[in-house]
Design an enzyme around this catalytic site. Structure first.
Site, PDB file in Angstrom:
ATOM      1  N   HIS A 293      -8.184   8.131   3.135  1.00  0.00           N
ATOM      2  CA  HIS A 293      -7.532   9.439   3.077  1.00  0.00           C
ATOM      3  C   HIS A 293      -8.559  10.515   2.839  1.00  0.00           C
ATOM      4  O   HIS A 293      -9.580  10.284   2.196  1.00  0.00           O
ATOM      5  CB  HIS A 293      -6.455   9.482   1.974  1.00  0.00           C
ATOM      6  CG  HIS A 293      -6.933   9.046   0.624  1.00  0.00           C
ATOM      7  ND1 HIS A 293      -7.111   7.719   0.300  1.00  0.00           N
ATOM      8  CD2 HIS A 293      -7.280   9.753  -0.471  1.00  0.00           C
ATOM      9  CE1 HIS A 293      -7.535   7.628  -0.958  1.00  0.00           C
ATOM     10  NE2 HIS A 293      -7.660   8.859  -1.443  1.00  0.00           N
TER      11      HIS A 293
ATOM     12  N   GLY B  18     -14.482   7.524  -7.136  1.00  0.00           N
ATOM     13  CA  GLY B  18     -13.206   8.053  -7.608  1.00  0.00           C
ATOM     14  C   GLY B  18     -12.010   7.660  -6.768  1.00  0.00           C
ATOM     15  O   GLY B  18     -10.927   8.228  -6.918  1.00  0.00           O
TER      16      GLY B  18
ATOM     17  N   HIS C 106      -8.796  14.383   1.270  1.00  0.00           N
ATOM     18  CA  HIS C 106      -8.144  15.430   0.498  1.00  0.00           C
ATOM     19  C   HIS C 106      -8.511  16.780   1.114  1.00  0.00           C
ATOM     20  O   HIS C 106      -9.695  17.031   1.384  1.00  0.00           O
ATOM     21  CB  HIS C 106      -8.661  15.456  -0.942  1.00  0.00           C
ATOM     22  CG  HIS C 106      -8.461  14.204  -1.731  1.00  0.00           C
ATOM     23  ND1 HIS C 106      -7.491  14.082  -2.707  1.00  0.00           N
ATOM     24  CD2 HIS C 106      -9.125  13.012  -1.726  1.00  0.00           C
ATOM     25  CE1 HIS C 106      -7.568  12.874  -3.265  1.00  0.00           C
ATOM     26  NE2 HIS C 106      -8.545  12.203  -2.685  1.00  0.00           N
TER      27      HIS C 106
ATOM     28  N   CYS D 244       0.835  -1.198   0.000  1.00  0.00           N
ATOM     29  CA  CYS D 244       0.000   0.000   0.000  1.00  0.00           C
ATOM     30  C   CYS D 244       0.879   1.262   0.000  1.00  0.00           C
ATOM     31  O   CYS D 244       1.734   1.432   0.866  1.00  0.00           O
ATOM     32  CB  CYS D 244      -0.919  -0.004   1.219  1.00  0.00           C
ATOM     33  SG  CYS D 244      -1.754   1.566   1.482  1.00  0.00           S
TER      34      CYS D 244
HETATM   35  P1  5GP Z   1      -8.139   9.020  -4.522  1.00  0.00           P
HETATM   36  O1  5GP Z   1      -8.227   9.033  -6.022  1.00  0.00           O
HETATM   37  O2  5GP Z   1      -7.993   7.619  -4.005  1.00  0.00           O
HETATM   38  O3  5GP Z   1      -9.247   9.766  -3.844  1.00  0.00           O
HETATM   39  O4  5GP Z   1      -6.836   9.833  -4.156  1.00  0.00           O
HETATM   40  C1  5GP Z   1      -5.560   9.275  -4.177  1.00  0.00           C
HETATM   41  C2  5GP Z   1      -4.598  10.423  -4.278  1.00  0.00           C
HETATM   42  O5  5GP Z   1      -3.318   9.951  -3.929  1.00  0.00           O
HETATM   43  C3  5GP Z   1      -4.484  11.036  -5.676  1.00  0.00           C
HETATM   44  O6  5GP Z   1      -4.819  12.411  -5.604  1.00  0.00           O
HETATM   45  C4  5GP Z   1      -3.025  10.802  -6.051  1.00  0.00           C
HETATM   46  O7  5GP Z   1      -2.463  11.873  -6.754  1.00  0.00           O
HETATM   47  C5  5GP Z   1      -2.375  10.609  -4.696  1.00  0.00           C
HETATM   48  N1  5GP Z   1      -1.201   9.757  -4.720  1.00  0.00           N
HETATM   49  C6  5GP Z   1      -1.082   8.530  -5.301  1.00  0.00           C
HETATM   50  N2  5GP Z   1       0.145   8.021  -5.106  1.00  0.00           N
HETATM   51  C7  5GP Z   1       0.835   8.958  -4.383  1.00  0.00           C
HETATM   52  C8  5GP Z   1       2.176   8.999  -3.880  1.00  0.00           C
HETATM   53  O8  5GP Z   1       2.975   8.089  -4.039  1.00  0.00           O
HETATM   54  N3  5GP Z   1       2.523  10.112  -3.171  1.00  0.00           N
HETATM   55  C9  5GP Z   1       1.641  11.142  -2.956  1.00  0.00           C
HETATM   56  N4  5GP Z   1       2.111  12.200  -2.264  1.00  0.00           N
HETATM   57  N5  5GP Z   1       0.384  11.126  -3.424  1.00  0.00           N
HETATM   58  C10 5GP Z   1      -0.026  10.047  -4.128  1.00  0.00           C
HETATM   59 ZN    ZN Z   2      -2.189   1.318   3.701  1.00  0.00          ZN
END
Ligand code: 5GP
Ligand code: ZN
Length: 113
Positions: free
Chosen positions: A99, A92, A101, A3
């Site tokens: 997490h 999304g 945002h 992860c």
């Molecule tokens: P989701 O699409 O799951 O709501 O958001 C995942 C977020 O994690 C995305 O905005 C993506 O840019 C960010 N993300 C994915 N991999 C990494 C990483 O290795 N480092 C950082 N800092 N952000 C990541």
């Molecule tokens: Zn994890």
């Protein structure tokens, strides 16, 4: 450990970390969609916002305390910001570690796309 957010928490891969306490880490999104784009994650691996562990471990308390702290420190409170947690494919979500945002620094449309 596969992860990506667990690996950031463990400092196995680099991230721009701007907040840490016993339960939560906050770091800048690697692919920001707004001038300010910060991710707030629990240190424990929980898949998404509706997982039972979120309440069992009182993660909401820890996460929202961190969000308050980060938004104050980053000076986001006057201009405003948005907090979003995507869940599942239709929501999304692309990383299966809970997490939130924090988005700020531009006009944020409503409803989101
Ligand atoms: P989701 O699409 O799951 O709501 O958001 C995942 C977020 O994690 C995305 O905005 C993506 O840019 C960010 N993300 C994915 N991999 C990494 C990483 O290795 N480092 C950082 N800092 N952000 C990541
Ligand atoms: Zn994890």
């Amino acid at each position: 450990m596969s992860c990506v957010f667990c690996r950031i928490v463990a400092r196995e891969i680099p991230a721009s970390i701007l907040y840490e306490d016993d339960h939560v880490v906050g770091f800048r999104d690697v692919n920001p969609v707004a001038p300010v784009h910060i991710l707030v994650v629990p240190k424990v691996h929980v898949p998404r916002v509706d997982a039972p562990e979120v309440c069992e471990l009182k993660l909401g308390d820890h996460i929202f305390r961190a969000i308050g702290d980060i938004t104050r420190r980053e000076g986001l409170q006057e201009g405003g910001f948005r907090v979003v947690s995507n869940a599942g494919k239709g929501g999304g979500q692309t990383v299966d570690h809970l997490h939130f945002h924090i988005l700020a620094g531009r006009s944020l449309a409503w409803p989101p796309g």
